[in-house]
Enzyme design. Structure first.
Site, PDB file in Angstrom:
ATOM      1  N   THR A 117      -5.192   1.526   4.216  1.00 29.49           N
ATOM      2  CA  THR A 117      -4.114   2.215   4.581  1.00 29.49           C
ATOM      3  C   THR A 117      -3.827   3.828   3.986  1.00 29.49           C
ATOM      4  O   THR A 117      -4.651   4.036   3.099  1.00 29.49           O
ATOM      5  CB  THR A 117      -2.885   1.243   4.008  1.00 29.49           C
ATOM      6  OG1 THR A 117      -1.640   2.169   4.233  1.00 29.49           O
ATOM      7  CG2 THR A 117      -3.122   1.310   2.398  1.00 29.49           C
ATOM      8  N   ASP A 118      -3.263   4.385   5.073  1.00 29.04           N
ATOM      9  CA  ASP A 118      -2.926   5.919   4.648  1.00 29.04           C
ATOM     10  C   ASP A 118      -1.993   5.938   3.473  1.00 29.04           C
ATOM     11  O   ASP A 118      -2.023   6.939   2.936  1.00 29.04           O
ATOM     12  CB  ASP A 118      -2.059   6.436   5.833  1.00 29.04           C
ATOM     13  CG  ASP A 118      -0.945   5.673   6.139  1.00 29.04           C
ATOM     14  OD1 ASP A 118      -0.501   4.808   5.496  1.00 29.04           O
ATOM     15  OD2 ASP A 118      -0.353   6.316   7.288  1.00 29.04           O
ATOM     16  N   GLU A 119      -1.469   4.937   3.002  1.00 26.64           N
ATOM     17  CA  GLU A 119      -0.451   4.883   1.872  1.00 26.64           C
ATOM     18  C   GLU A 119      -1.259   5.182   0.564  1.00 26.64           C
ATOM     19  O   GLU A 119      -0.564   5.488  -0.467  1.00 26.64           O
ATOM     20  CB  GLU A 119       0.388   3.661   1.808  1.00 26.64           C
ATOM     21  CG  GLU A 119       1.222   3.361   3.034  1.00 26.64           C
ATOM     22  CD  GLU A 119       2.409   2.448   2.567  1.00 26.64           C
ATOM     23  OE1 GLU A 119       2.632   2.263   1.488  1.00 26.64           O
ATOM     24  OE2 GLU A 119       2.937   2.177   3.574  1.00 26.64           O
ATOM     25  N   TYR A 141       2.324  -1.780  -3.805  1.00 26.33           N
ATOM     26  CA  TYR A 141       1.492  -2.107  -2.668  1.00 26.33           C
ATOM     27  C   TYR A 141       0.492  -1.154  -2.514  1.00 26.33           C
ATOM     28  O   TYR A 141      -0.873  -1.686  -2.569  1.00 26.33           O
ATOM     29  CB  TYR A 141       2.277  -2.119  -1.251  1.00 26.33           C
ATOM     30  CG  TYR A 141       1.547  -2.077  -0.071  1.00 26.33           C
ATOM     31  CD1 TYR A 141       0.777  -3.121   0.250  1.00 26.33           C
ATOM     32  CD2 TYR A 141       1.509  -0.993   0.648  1.00 26.33           C
ATOM     33  CE1 TYR A 141      -0.204  -3.108   1.321  1.00 26.33           C
ATOM     34  CE2 TYR A 141       0.692  -0.811   1.884  1.00 26.33           C
ATOM     35  CZ  TYR A 141      -0.279  -2.081   2.234  1.00 26.33           C
ATOM     36  OH  TYR A 141      -1.045  -1.998   3.288  1.00 26.33           O
ATOM     37  N   LYS A 145      -3.669  -1.635  -3.174  1.00 26.10           N
ATOM     38  CA  LYS A 145      -4.535  -1.272  -2.002  1.00 26.10           C
ATOM     39  C   LYS A 145      -5.681  -0.037  -2.531  1.00 26.10           C
ATOM     40  O   LYS A 145      -6.889  -0.202  -2.356  1.00 26.10           O
ATOM     41  CB  LYS A 145      -3.805  -0.865  -1.085  1.00 26.10           C
ATOM     42  CG  LYS A 145      -3.097  -2.122  -0.175  1.00 26.10           C
ATOM     43  CD  LYS A 145      -3.999  -3.144   0.508  1.00 26.10           C
ATOM     44  CE  LYS A 145      -4.756  -2.509   1.686  1.00 26.10           C
ATOM     45  NZ  LYS A 145      -5.539  -3.566   2.288  1.00 26.10           N
TER      46      LYS A 145
HETATM   47  P1  NAD Z   1      -0.010  -9.612   7.626  1.00 25.36           P
HETATM   48  O1  NAD Z   1       1.051  -9.229   6.569  1.00 25.36           O
HETATM   49  O2  NAD Z   1       0.619  -9.299   9.044  1.00 25.36           O
HETATM   50  O3  NAD Z   1      -1.016 -10.401   7.671  1.00 25.36           O
HETATM   51  C1  NAD Z   1      -1.882 -10.619   6.294  1.00 25.36           C
HETATM   52  C2  NAD Z   1      -2.645 -11.723   6.414  1.00 25.36           C
HETATM   53  O4  NAD Z   1      -3.548 -11.834   5.198  1.00 25.36           O
HETATM   54  C3  NAD Z   1      -1.780 -13.001   6.700  1.00 25.36           C
HETATM   55  O5  NAD Z   1      -2.591 -13.728   7.483  1.00 25.36           O
HETATM   56  C4  NAD Z   1      -1.826 -13.772   5.188  1.00 25.36           C
HETATM   57  O6  NAD Z   1      -1.735 -15.116   5.260  1.00 25.36           O
HETATM   58  C5  NAD Z   1      -3.353 -13.304   4.950  1.00 25.36           C
HETATM   59  N1  NAD Z   1      -3.225 -13.387   3.255  1.00 25.36           N
HETATM   60  C6  NAD Z   1      -2.518 -12.749   2.373  1.00 25.36           C
HETATM   61  N2  NAD Z   1      -3.030 -13.213   1.233  1.00 25.36           N
HETATM   62  C7  NAD Z   1      -4.034 -13.832   1.191  1.00 25.36           C
HETATM   63  C8  NAD Z   1      -5.047 -14.199   0.396  1.00 25.36           C
HETATM   64  N3  NAD Z   1      -4.817 -13.980  -0.756  1.00 25.36           N
HETATM   65  N4  NAD Z   1      -6.220 -14.775   1.037  1.00 25.36           N
HETATM   66  C9  NAD Z   1      -6.452 -15.067   2.169  1.00 25.36           C
HETATM   67  N5  NAD Z   1      -5.609 -14.582   3.223  1.00 25.36           N
HETATM   68  C10 NAD Z   1      -4.161 -14.056   2.811  1.00 25.36           C
HETATM   69  O7  NAD Z   1      -0.827  -7.893   7.448  1.00 25.36           O
HETATM   70  P2  NAD Z   1      -1.087  -6.760   8.519  1.00 25.36           P
HETATM   71  O8  NAD Z   1      -0.159  -5.861   8.852  1.00 25.36           O
HETATM   72  O9  NAD Z   1      -1.896  -7.349   9.440  1.00 25.36           O
HETATM   73  O10 NAD Z   1      -2.256  -5.882   7.660  1.00 25.36           O
HETATM   74  C11 NAD Z   1      -3.624  -6.137   7.573  1.00 25.36           C
HETATM   75  C12 NAD Z   1      -4.342  -5.232   6.598  1.00 25.36           C
HETATM   76  O11 NAD Z   1      -4.075  -3.874   7.352  1.00 25.36           O
HETATM   77  C13 NAD Z   1      -3.802  -5.099   5.359  1.00 25.36           C
HETATM   78  O12 NAD Z   1      -4.869  -5.043   4.600  1.00 25.36           O
HETATM   79  C14 NAD Z   1      -2.905  -3.834   5.424  1.00 25.36           C
HETATM   80  O13 NAD Z   1      -3.095  -3.310   4.208  1.00 25.36           O
HETATM   81  C15 NAD Z   1      -3.714  -3.162   6.395  1.00 25.36           C
HETATM   82  N6  NAD Z   1      -2.944  -2.025   7.011  1.00 25.36           N
HETATM   83  C16 NAD Z   1      -1.877  -2.436   7.638  1.00 25.36           C
HETATM   84  C17 NAD Z   1      -1.147  -1.499   8.365  1.00 25.36           C
HETATM   85  C18 NAD Z   1       0.097  -1.864   9.110  1.00 25.36           C
HETATM   86  O14 NAD Z   1       0.897  -0.941   9.621  1.00 25.36           O
HETATM   87  N7  NAD Z   1       0.516  -3.203   9.196  1.00 25.36           N
HETATM   88  C19 NAD Z   1      -1.517  -0.059   8.364  1.00 25.36           C
HETATM   89  C20 NAD Z   1      -2.800   0.196   7.896  1.00 25.36           C
HETATM   90  C21 NAD Z   1      -3.561  -0.755   7.137  1.00 25.36           C
HETATM   91  O1  DAU Z   2       1.245   3.099   6.657  1.00 25.81           O
HETATM   92  C1  DAU Z   2       0.557   2.135   6.821  1.00 25.81           C
HETATM   93  C2  DAU Z   2       1.546   1.190   6.154  1.00 25.81           C
HETATM   94  O2  DAU Z   2       2.595   0.946   7.178  1.00 25.81           O
HETATM   95  C3  DAU Z   2       0.726  -0.164   5.816  1.00 25.81           C
HETATM   96  O3  DAU Z   2      -0.162  -0.047   4.753  1.00 25.81           O
HETATM   97  C4  DAU Z   2       1.941  -1.411   5.559  1.00 25.81           C
HETATM   98  O4  DAU Z   2       1.229  -2.552   5.477  1.00 25.81           O
HETATM   99  C5  DAU Z   2       2.775  -1.491   6.554  1.00 25.81           C
HETATM  100  O5  DAU Z   2       3.885  -2.280   5.911  1.00 25.81           O
HETATM  101  C6  DAU Z   2       3.560  -0.073   6.761  1.00 25.81           C
HETATM  102  O6  DAU Z   2       4.259   0.372   5.497  1.00 25.81           O
HETATM  103  P1  DAU Z   2       5.690   1.117   5.900  1.00 25.81           P
HETATM  104  O7  DAU Z   2       6.725   1.118   4.545  1.00 25.81           O
HETATM  105  O8  DAU Z   2       5.478   2.446   6.420  1.00 25.81           O
HETATM  106  O9  DAU Z   2       6.260   0.203   7.029  1.00 25.81           O
HETATM  107  P2  DAU Z   2       7.772  -0.446   7.194  1.00 25.81           P
HETATM  108  O10 DAU Z   2       7.643  -1.074   8.628  1.00 25.81           O
HETATM  109  O11 DAU Z   2       8.235  -1.398   6.229  1.00 25.81           O
HETATM  110  O12 DAU Z   2       8.705   0.779   7.343  1.00 25.81           O
HETATM  111  C7  DAU Z   2       8.438   1.809   8.330  1.00 25.81           C
HETATM  112  C8  DAU Z   2       9.490   2.979   7.851  1.00 25.81           C
HETATM  113  O13 DAU Z   2      10.831   2.463   8.342  1.00 25.81           O
HETATM  114  C9  DAU Z   2       9.871   3.269   6.266  1.00 25.81           C
HETATM  115  O14 DAU Z   2       9.825   4.857   6.180  1.00 25.81           O
HETATM  116  C10 DAU Z   2      10.982   2.396   5.882  1.00 25.81           C
HETATM  117  C11 DAU Z   2      11.993   2.423   7.051  1.00 25.81           C
HETATM  118  N1  DAU Z   2      12.600   1.192   7.334  1.00 25.81           N
HETATM  119  C12 DAU Z   2      11.974  -0.033   7.384  1.00 25.81           C
HETATM  120  C13 DAU Z   2      12.654  -1.237   7.371  1.00 25.81           C
HETATM  121  C14 DAU Z   2      11.930  -2.553   7.383  1.00 25.81           C
HETATM  122  C15 DAU Z   2      14.207   1.308   7.452  1.00 25.81           C
HETATM  123  O15 DAU Z   2      14.487   2.382   7.588  1.00 25.81           O
HETATM  124  N2  DAU Z   2      14.942   0.183   7.748  1.00 25.81           N
HETATM  125  C16 DAU Z   2      13.860  -1.079   7.543  1.00 25.81           C
HETATM  126  O16 DAU Z   2      14.816  -2.051   7.747  1.00 25.81           O
END
Ligand code: NAD
Ligand code: DAU
Length: 328
Positions: A117-119, A141, A145
């Site tokens: 992730t970019d985080e 988180y 990561k």
């Molecule tokens: P998500 O929360 O929707 O899904 C996570 C999945 O991992 C689920 O199916 C869960 O059951 C499974 N899981 C969790 N713990 C596990 C374990 N110990 N063993 C096996 N399975 C397990 O997540 P997502 O948003 O699809 O993110 C997927 C990946 O992409 C993550 O690694 C996250 O850090 C990364 N990522 C997410 C975003 C975003 O914006 N959502 C952006 C950049 C990177």
């Molecule tokens: O940047 C990549 C990341 O993006 C991934 O690695 C993470 O898994 C994913 O959860 C996401 O993280 P963020 O914290 O950026 O996403 P989130 O959707 O939780 O929040 C996006 C922005 O919106 C953040 O600035 C917090 C704000 N927010 C979020 C929620 C849920 C609100 O203002 N209100 C809300 O209710």
């Protein structure tokens, strides 16, 4: 190719599996613990082999990897707010789980791609992070990561394992669990429920359509240089308040639903990824935020059977804990 996709029942993983099976004819083994975020329903229309296990289980992982050409690891705890409230599972899955997968890849001698992730770079006021930017994570988180990324890098340097890391920016699209900003706002707007904006709502995220990220991950898996990191950033940045206003416009909800709530502790102000390296490899984002958000709103509107069981289940308890007393 035959892929072991860990965390393939979640949001990005299930979209990735669908694209690989449909567009590339891959065979896929999905290994997933089915936490609250993982759902078999996400893969109902996709042919795959399913293994119900945690990535921290070495026996199940070794069995699942047999006969595979590569491991792609999406498995993670992914919600920053949950990591602040209860960090335990983040440490187990990201540290121990990644270690078990790396050992399995090393013994099976297969390519390993870590979805990151970019985080890991922390917050940036101006400009964009490159792959050489320092790692400065802010939350449990992102810190865990980052630890996983460093462990992956150590397996390349120490054991010459063919590792790759893809760092994505904020994803959006179908099948995203409605704890994240965009699906939460869409479903609340469709139900005329309050729209909780953290702090002043001027935090900026770099939005990437989930299919663009999936294509980027597949492209790096096939063409990436072992040991390298590739940023995969979205084409558009947008402040949170504007995201919420766009959702309001697309759903026809009232802007009186917006409610400002207490800010997230340690909230990163802005994320921005420079993606020149993966572009040079031949990947380009195809979906701009305006079009992608419209399609995403349509998907949630057209698929109540997907989200109704979530909104009426354990999610309610999480929602009450996170927002309860703050929302009118
Ligand atoms: P998500 O929360 O929707 O899904 C996570 C999945 O991992 C689920 O199916 C869960 O059951 C499974 N899981 C969790 N713990 C596990 C374990 N110990 N063993 C096996 N399975 C397990 O997540 P997502 O948003 O699809 O993110 C997927 C990946 O992409 C993550 O690694 C996250 O850090 C990364 N990522 C997410 C975003 C975003 O914006 N959502 C952006 C950049 C990177
Ligand atoms: O940047 C990549 C990341 O993006 C991934 O690695 C993470 O898994 C994913 O959860 C996401 O993280 P963020 O914290 O950026 O996403 P989130 O959707 O939780 O929040 C996006 C922005 O919106 C953040 O600035 C917090 C704000 N927010 C979020 C929620 C849920 C609100 O203002 N209100 C809300 O209710």
């Amino acid at each position: 190719m035959r892929l072991l996709v860990c965390g393939g029942a979640g949001f990005i993983g299930s979209n990735f599996v669908r694209m690989r099976v449909r567009d590339h004819g891959d065979e896929v083994v999905v290994l997933d613990k089915l936490t609250y975020a993982g759902r078999r329903e996400n893969l109902a229309d996709v042919e795959h082999v399913f293994v119900h296990a945690g990535i921290e289980d070495p026996g199940k992982v070794a069995e699942a990897v047999a006969g595979c050409d590569a491991i792609v690891n999406f498995a993670a705890e992914t919600h920053v707010d949950r990591s602040i409230a209860e960090p335990d599972a983040f440490v187990t899955t990201h540290a121990q789980g990644t270690y078990v997968l790396l050992e399995a890849a090393r013994h099976a001698e297969v390519r390993y791609l870590q979805v990151s992730t970019d985080e890991v770079y922390g917050s940036i006021e101006e400009g964009s992070f490159t792959e050489a930017s320092p790692l400065q994570p802010s939350s449990p988180y992102s810190a865990t990561k980052t630890g996983a990324d460093l462990l992956v890098a150590s397996y390349f340097h120490t054991y010459a394992l063919e590792t790759l890391i893809c760092r994505g920016s904020n994803n959006y699209g179908p099948y995203q669990y409605p704890e994240k900003l965009i699906p939460l706002m869409i479903l609340n707007a469709l139900h005329a429920d309050p729209l909780p904006v953290y702090g002043d709502g001027q935090q900026v995220r770099n939005w990437l359509h989930v299919e663009d990220f999936g294509r980027g991950i597949g492209h790096v898996l096939e063409h990436g240089e072992p040991g390298e990191v590739y940023n995969v950033g979205g084409p558009d940045e947008c402040p949170n308040l504007e995201v919420v206003q766009r959702v309001i416009a697309l759903t026809g909800a009232s802007d009186e639903l917006i409610q400002y709530v207490t800010d997230r502790p340690g909230h990163d102000r802005r994320y921005s990824l420079g993606s020149e390296k993966v572009r040079a490899l031949g990947w380009e984002a195809q979906t701009h935020f305006t079009e992608g958000l419209e399609r995403t709103v349509d998907w949630y509107r057209d698929n109540p059977a997907w989200w109704e069981p979530i909104r009426s289940g354990d999610y309610r308890a999480y929602y009450e804990r996170q927002y309860g007393s703050q929302l009118r």
